[in-house]
Scaffold this active site. Structure first.
Site, short mmCIF file in Angstrom:
data_model
loop_
_atom_site.label_atom_id
_atom_site.label_comp_id
_atom_site.label_asym_id
_atom_site.label_seq_id
_atom_site.Cartn_x
_atom_site.Cartn_y
_atom_site.Cartn_z
N ARG A 45 -1.54 7.03 7.75
CA ARG A 45 -0.92 5.88 8.44
C ARG A 45 0.12 6.32 9.36
O ARG A 45 1.51 5.71 9.08
CB ARG A 45 -0.49 4.82 7.40
CG ARG A 45 -1.62 4.10 6.59
CD ARG A 45 -2.30 3.18 7.60
NE ARG A 45 -1.51 2.17 8.19
CZ ARG A 45 -1.39 0.94 7.90
NH1 ARG A 45 -1.82 0.57 6.80
NH2 ARG A 45 -0.80 0.08 8.70
N GLU A 86 -11.45 7.30 -5.46
CA GLU A 86 -11.43 7.27 -4.02
C GLU A 86 -13.03 7.61 -3.46
O GLU A 86 -13.50 8.49 -4.10
CB GLU A 86 -10.69 7.91 -3.24
CG GLU A 86 -10.27 7.73 -1.92
CD GLU A 86 -9.77 6.18 -1.45
OE1 GLU A 86 -10.23 5.69 -0.65
OE2 GLU A 86 -8.96 5.67 -2.29
N ARG A 95 0.99 -1.17 0.05
CA ARG A 95 0.07 -0.02 -0.08
C ARG A 95 0.97 1.21 0.04
O ARG A 95 1.93 1.28 0.68
CB ARG A 95 -0.80 0.07 1.38
CG ARG A 95 -1.89 -0.77 1.22
CD ARG A 95 -3.17 -0.42 0.45
NE ARG A 95 -3.23 0.81 0.38
CZ ARG A 95 -4.34 1.58 0.52
NH1 ARG A 95 -5.64 0.73 0.58
NH2 ARG A 95 -4.49 2.87 0.79
N TYR A 127 3.94 5.92 2.45
CA TYR A 127 2.92 6.93 2.59
C TYR A 127 4.05 8.32 2.77
O TYR A 127 4.66 8.48 3.53
CB TYR A 127 2.14 6.97 3.72
CG TYR A 127 1.15 5.84 3.72
CD1 TYR A 127 0.05 6.22 3.27
CD2 TYR A 127 1.45 4.44 3.79
CE1 TYR A 127 -1.26 5.14 3.22
CE2 TYR A 127 0.46 3.48 3.70
CZ TYR A 127 -0.59 3.84 3.44
OH TYR A 127 -1.69 2.81 3.28
N CYS A 139 -7.15 2.67 -12.69
CA CYS A 139 -7.40 3.77 -11.98
C CYS A 139 -8.81 3.79 -11.37
O CYS A 139 -9.83 3.41 -12.07
CB CYS A 139 -7.24 5.28 -12.60
SG CYS A 139 -5.65 5.52 -13.14
N ARG A 174 2.90 4.82 -16.25
CA ARG A 174 3.46 4.24 -17.50
C ARG A 174 4.71 4.80 -18.24
O ARG A 174 5.59 4.25 -18.71
CB ARG A 174 2.09 4.56 -18.67
CG ARG A 174 1.43 3.21 -18.79
CD ARG A 174 0.38 3.28 -19.83
NE ARG A 174 -0.44 4.66 -19.99
CZ ARG A 174 -1.59 4.69 -19.31
NH1 ARG A 174 -2.24 3.97 -18.56
NH2 ARG A 174 -2.11 5.89 -19.57
N ARG A 182 -3.79 7.08 -4.01
CA ARG A 182 -3.27 5.85 -2.95
C ARG A 182 -3.14 4.83 -4.26
O ARG A 182 -3.61 4.83 -5.42
CB ARG A 182 -4.77 5.46 -2.33
CG ARG A 182 -4.88 6.32 -1.12
CD ARG A 182 -6.23 6.00 -0.49
NE ARG A 182 -6.41 6.63 0.77
CZ ARG A 182 -7.13 7.89 0.74
NH1 ARG A 182 -7.49 8.64 -0.22
NH2 ARG A 182 -7.04 8.27 2.15
#
Length: 120
Positions: A115, A77, A7, A107, A74, A63, A89
């Site tokens: 986080r 969110e 993540r 992060y 994609c 890319r 994210r």
């Protein structure tokens, strides 16, 4: 080698193609580097972006750094009232010999607040 998922998230300062590309590239490169991955380890990458980031697809930035042959997608969110704005994210799927406790989720920028239990 086991299939694992990493993540990551990063914030953008502005809604421009250059900013979205640059921040996406920075985040993905950092995720790959911190986890000692090589291109052949990558399986797929899912990107999400908050509703205020509309100038470019995060996958376009990935890319541009050589991930065109890796499946990328994609999505939006969730627009939660108290959610952080201007966030990209990433969920990166890869093969690795590392145990889950040895993986480094990344992060950056303002997204570190998402986080704060993870090392910087």
């Amino acid at each position: 080698m086991r299939l694992r998922a990493l993540r990551g998230a990063i914030t953008c300062q502005e809604n421009t193609k250059a900013e979205i590309d640059g921040q996406t590239q920075r985040l993905v490169a950092e995720m790959i580097e911190r986890n000692g991955l090589v291109h052949e380890d990558l399986v797929s990458v899912i990107f999400t972006a908050t509703d205020d980031l509309t100038a470019e697809f995060p996958a376009a930035g990935a890319r541009a750094i050589g991930l065109g042959d890796v499946p990328l997608i994609c999505a939006r969110e969730l627009a939660i009232e108290h959610g952080m704005k201007s966030v990209i994210r990433v969920l990166l799927h890869c093969y690795t010999d590392r145990n889950p406790s040895e993986l480094h989720h990344v992060y950056l920028e303002g997204a570190r607040a998402l986080r704060d239990d993870l090392p910087a």
